[in-house]
Design an enzyme around this catalytic site. Structure first.
Site, PDB file in Angstrom:
ATOM      1  N   TYR A  44     -48.476  15.765  25.323  1.00  0.00           N
ATOM      2  CA  TYR A  44     -49.606  14.530  25.670  1.00  0.00           C
ATOM      3  C   TYR A  44     -49.512  14.414  27.251  1.00  0.00           C
ATOM      4  O   TYR A  44     -50.307  13.745  27.679  1.00  0.00           O
ATOM      5  CB  TYR A  44     -49.294  13.251  25.093  1.00  0.00           C
ATOM      6  CG  TYR A  44     -49.324  13.246  23.792  1.00  0.00           C
ATOM      7  CD1 TYR A  44     -49.898  14.383  22.920  1.00  0.00           C
ATOM      8  CD2 TYR A  44     -48.926  12.172  22.879  1.00  0.00           C
ATOM      9  CE1 TYR A  44     -49.832  14.204  21.539  1.00  0.00           C
ATOM     10  CE2 TYR A  44     -48.915  12.273  21.409  1.00  0.00           C
ATOM     11  CZ  TYR A  44     -49.364  13.158  20.649  1.00  0.00           C
ATOM     12  OH  TYR A  44     -49.384  13.361  19.508  1.00  0.00           O
ATOM     13  N   HIS A 102     -43.474  19.363  17.239  1.00  0.00           N
ATOM     14  CA  HIS A 102     -44.606  18.903  17.136  1.00  0.00           C
ATOM     15  C   HIS A 102     -45.572  19.953  16.073  1.00  0.00           C
ATOM     16  O   HIS A 102     -46.524  19.347  15.384  1.00  0.00           O
ATOM     17  CB  HIS A 102     -45.322  19.014  18.545  1.00  0.00           C
ATOM     18  CG  HIS A 102     -46.628  18.161  18.839  1.00  0.00           C
ATOM     19  ND1 HIS A 102     -46.906  17.665  19.634  1.00  0.00           N
ATOM     20  CD2 HIS A 102     -47.607  17.922  17.976  1.00  0.00           C
ATOM     21  CE1 HIS A 102     -48.029  16.793  19.621  1.00  0.00           C
ATOM     22  NE2 HIS A 102     -48.401  16.910  18.549  1.00  0.00           N
TER      23      HIS A 102
HETATM   24  N1  LIG Z   1     -48.431  14.948  15.384  1.00  0.00           N
HETATM   25  C1  LIG Z   1     -49.677  15.381  15.870  1.00  0.00           C
HETATM   26  O1  LIG Z   1     -50.110  16.656  16.055  1.00  0.00           O
HETATM   27  C2  LIG Z   1     -50.777  14.479  16.281  1.00  0.00           C
HETATM   28  C3  LIG Z   1     -52.162  14.639  16.273  1.00  0.00           C
HETATM   29  C4  LIG Z   1     -53.135  13.760  16.783  1.00  0.00           C
HETATM   30  C5  LIG Z   1     -52.633  12.492  17.071  1.00  0.00           C
HETATM   31  N2  LIG Z   1     -51.192  12.057  17.038  1.00  0.00           N
HETATM   32  C6  LIG Z   1     -50.814  10.767  17.237  1.00  0.00           C
HETATM   33  O2  LIG Z   1     -51.440   9.488  16.484  1.00  0.00           O
HETATM   34  C7  LIG Z   1     -52.078   9.011  17.235  1.00  0.00           C
HETATM   35  C8  LIG Z   1     -53.291   8.279  16.622  1.00  0.00           C
HETATM   36  O3  LIG Z   1     -54.193   9.455  16.199  1.00  0.00           O
HETATM   37  P1  LIG Z   1     -55.610   9.467  16.920  1.00  0.00           P
HETATM   38  O4  LIG Z   1     -55.661   8.664  18.272  1.00  0.00           O
HETATM   39  O5  LIG Z   1     -55.891  10.784  17.164  1.00  0.00           O
HETATM   40  O6  LIG Z   1     -56.646   9.044  15.918  1.00  0.00           O
HETATM   41  P2  LIG Z   1     -57.200   7.541  15.219  1.00  0.00           P
HETATM   42  O7  LIG Z   1     -56.153   6.506  15.554  1.00  0.00           O
HETATM   43  O8  LIG Z   1     -57.660   7.864  14.009  1.00  0.00           O
HETATM   44  O9  LIG Z   1     -58.561   7.226  16.306  1.00  0.00           O
HETATM   45  C9  LIG Z   1     -58.283   6.643  17.477  1.00  0.00           C
HETATM   46  C10 LIG Z   1     -59.713   6.227  17.863  1.00  0.00           C
HETATM   47  O10 LIG Z   1     -60.210   5.241  16.957  1.00  0.00           O
HETATM   48  C11 LIG Z   1     -60.576   3.993  17.527  1.00  0.00           C
HETATM   49  N3  LIG Z   1     -59.914   2.953  16.884  1.00  0.00           N
HETATM   50  C12 LIG Z   1     -58.799   2.867  16.408  1.00  0.00           C
HETATM   51  N4  LIG Z   1     -58.621   1.546  15.802  1.00  0.00           N
HETATM   52  C13 LIG Z   1     -59.633   1.139  15.906  1.00  0.00           C
HETATM   53  C14 LIG Z   1     -60.183  -0.054  15.001  1.00  0.00           C
HETATM   54  N5  LIG Z   1     -59.468  -0.925  14.516  1.00  0.00           N
HETATM   55  N6  LIG Z   1     -61.572  -0.331  15.043  1.00  0.00           N
HETATM   56  C15 LIG Z   1     -62.423   0.305  15.395  1.00  0.00           C
HETATM   57  N7  LIG Z   1     -62.045   1.661  16.210  1.00  0.00           N
HETATM   58  C16 LIG Z   1     -60.592   1.915  16.277  1.00  0.00           C
HETATM   59  C17 LIG Z   1     -60.159   4.248  18.970  1.00  0.00           C
HETATM   60  O11 LIG Z   1     -60.961   3.690  19.780  1.00  0.00           O
HETATM   61  P3  LIG Z   1     -60.742   2.324  20.638  1.00  0.00           P
HETATM   62  O12 LIG Z   1     -59.771   2.844  21.708  1.00  0.00           O
HETATM   63  O13 LIG Z   1     -62.260   2.002  21.197  1.00  0.00           O
HETATM   64  O14 LIG Z   1     -60.341   1.103  19.995  1.00  0.00           O
HETATM   65  C18 LIG Z   1     -59.646   5.627  19.186  1.00  0.00           C
HETATM   66  O15 LIG Z   1     -61.100   6.266  19.877  1.00  0.00           O
HETATM   67  C19 LIG Z   1     -52.441   9.607  18.627  1.00  0.00           C
HETATM   68  O16 LIG Z   1     -52.302   8.471  19.644  1.00  0.00           O
HETATM   69  C20 LIG Z   1     -51.089  10.543  18.788  1.00  0.00           C
HETATM   70  O17 LIG Z   1     -50.049   9.615  19.073  1.00  0.00           O
HETATM   71  C21 LIG Z   1     -50.417  13.090  16.563  1.00  0.00           C
END
Ligand SMILES: NC(=O)c1ccc[n+]([C@@H]2O[C@H](COP(=O)([O-])OP(=O)(O)OC[C@H]3O[C@@H](n4cnc5c(N)ncnc54)[C@H](OP(=O)(O)O)[C@@H]3O)[C@@H](O)[C@H]2O)c1
Length: 272
Positions: A44, A102
């Protein structure tokens, strides 16, 4: 033993793709609201920002559960420990709470990577070890490769993706799942079912989706830049979805909407 099922750690705050002021603001909101588990990764490129922000916020180290992840390029005998020490320096900590691989190694032979995780734990550089993006066969191989508990397989997990095989393998191996892309990066909002169910519980669509994940026995990892969303994503412990509502949401898993796949990420293995 499931560290992410200790009450505060069930809800982890993800930091990808945040950096700089946006990262500080989001972490400040998350900590104010009550998040104590924070998720970052070498890939990241924000470990310095996470470390600096947490210092600025002034939260006590022993209240936090910090997860970082070893990047595939550092998953070798030469690079693993030096890269972990670099991560610790960036995060300004002596050890992390959870260290994940990861991605599984490209050749699929997970045992050497798991042994490196074990070495990090034995050296006191992490309290717990785990994996991410492992398929079922890799989960079994990882378990066989270490006597230490693997506290998480962090995987894409949301109501639009069928992860039945991984859930069964989690029960079989004792390696708990934790979620990412928990609201499918917004895709769930295209399905009126979540609002419809939420209206009956006084909860939002996102809260319904997150509660469904928790009731599957999976810890949640969410990321948001909006204080109101950060707050509502945390506020999911005071209601229980009925089995009828769980089943109606289960039916959506047939959509098989997978966000993180081989086209997007070259490290992705053959998923179940
Ligand atoms: N291990 C891996 O390979 C891997 C891969 C991907 C991600 N991750 C981790 O998982 C975390 C979360 O996953 P992600 O960010 O990819 O996907 P996510 O949580 O499904 O989506 C995040 C998006 O959803 C929106 N959001 C979140 N909560 C909301 C709500 N209550 N209402 C409306 N919109 C909402 C956010 O926009 P707003 O900012 O406008 O709220 C953001 O753009 C990452 O930050 C990372 O730490 C790990």
């Amino acid at each position: 033993m499931n560290i992410f099922f200790e009450r505060t750690h069930q809800r982890s705050f993800g930091t990808w793709p945040l950096n700089g002021q946006r990262l500080l603001d989001a972490l400040q909101s998350a900590i104010d609201i009550g998040y104590r588990a924070i998720d970052t990764a070498q890939l990241y490129d924000n470990e310095i920002g996470v470390g600096t922000s947490l210092r600025t916020i002034g939260i006590a180290r022993d209240e936090l559960c910090i997860t970082t992840k070893i990047a595939p390029a550092n998953d070798s005998d030469e690079r693993f420990m030096p890269s972990l020490r670099e991560s610790l320096a960036k995060l300004k900590v002596d050890r992390v709470d959870v260290l994940l691989l990861h991605w599984p190694p490209a050749n699929g032979d997970v045992a050497p990577s798991v042994r490196r995780l074990e070495q990090a734990a034995r050296a006191g550089l992490t309290r717990h070890i785990g994996i991410s993006n492992f398929n079922a066969a890799m989960m079994r191989a990882a378990k066989a490769a270490t006597a230490l508990p693997l506290v998480a397989n962090q995987v894409e997990f949301h109501p639009l993706l069928n992860q039945r095989v991984l859930l069964e393998t989690a029960s079989e191996t004792g390696i708990p799942l934790s979620s990412y892309c928990s609201v499918a990066r917004g895709e769930i909002f295209r399905y009126p079912l979540f609002d419809e169910i939420g209206a009956r519980y006084g909860k939002s669509a996102a809260q319904v989706a997150l509660r469904w994940i928790l009731q599957k026995g999976v810890a949640i990892n969410t990321m948001s830049t909006q204080r109101k969303n950060i707050e509502s994503n945390f506020d999911v412990m005071d209601f229980t979805l009925s089995s009828i509502d769980m089943n109606r949401i289960d039916a959506l898993t047939g959509t098989n909407y997978r966000i993180v796949n081989r086209e997007r990420v070259p490290y992705a293995p053959e998923f179940d």
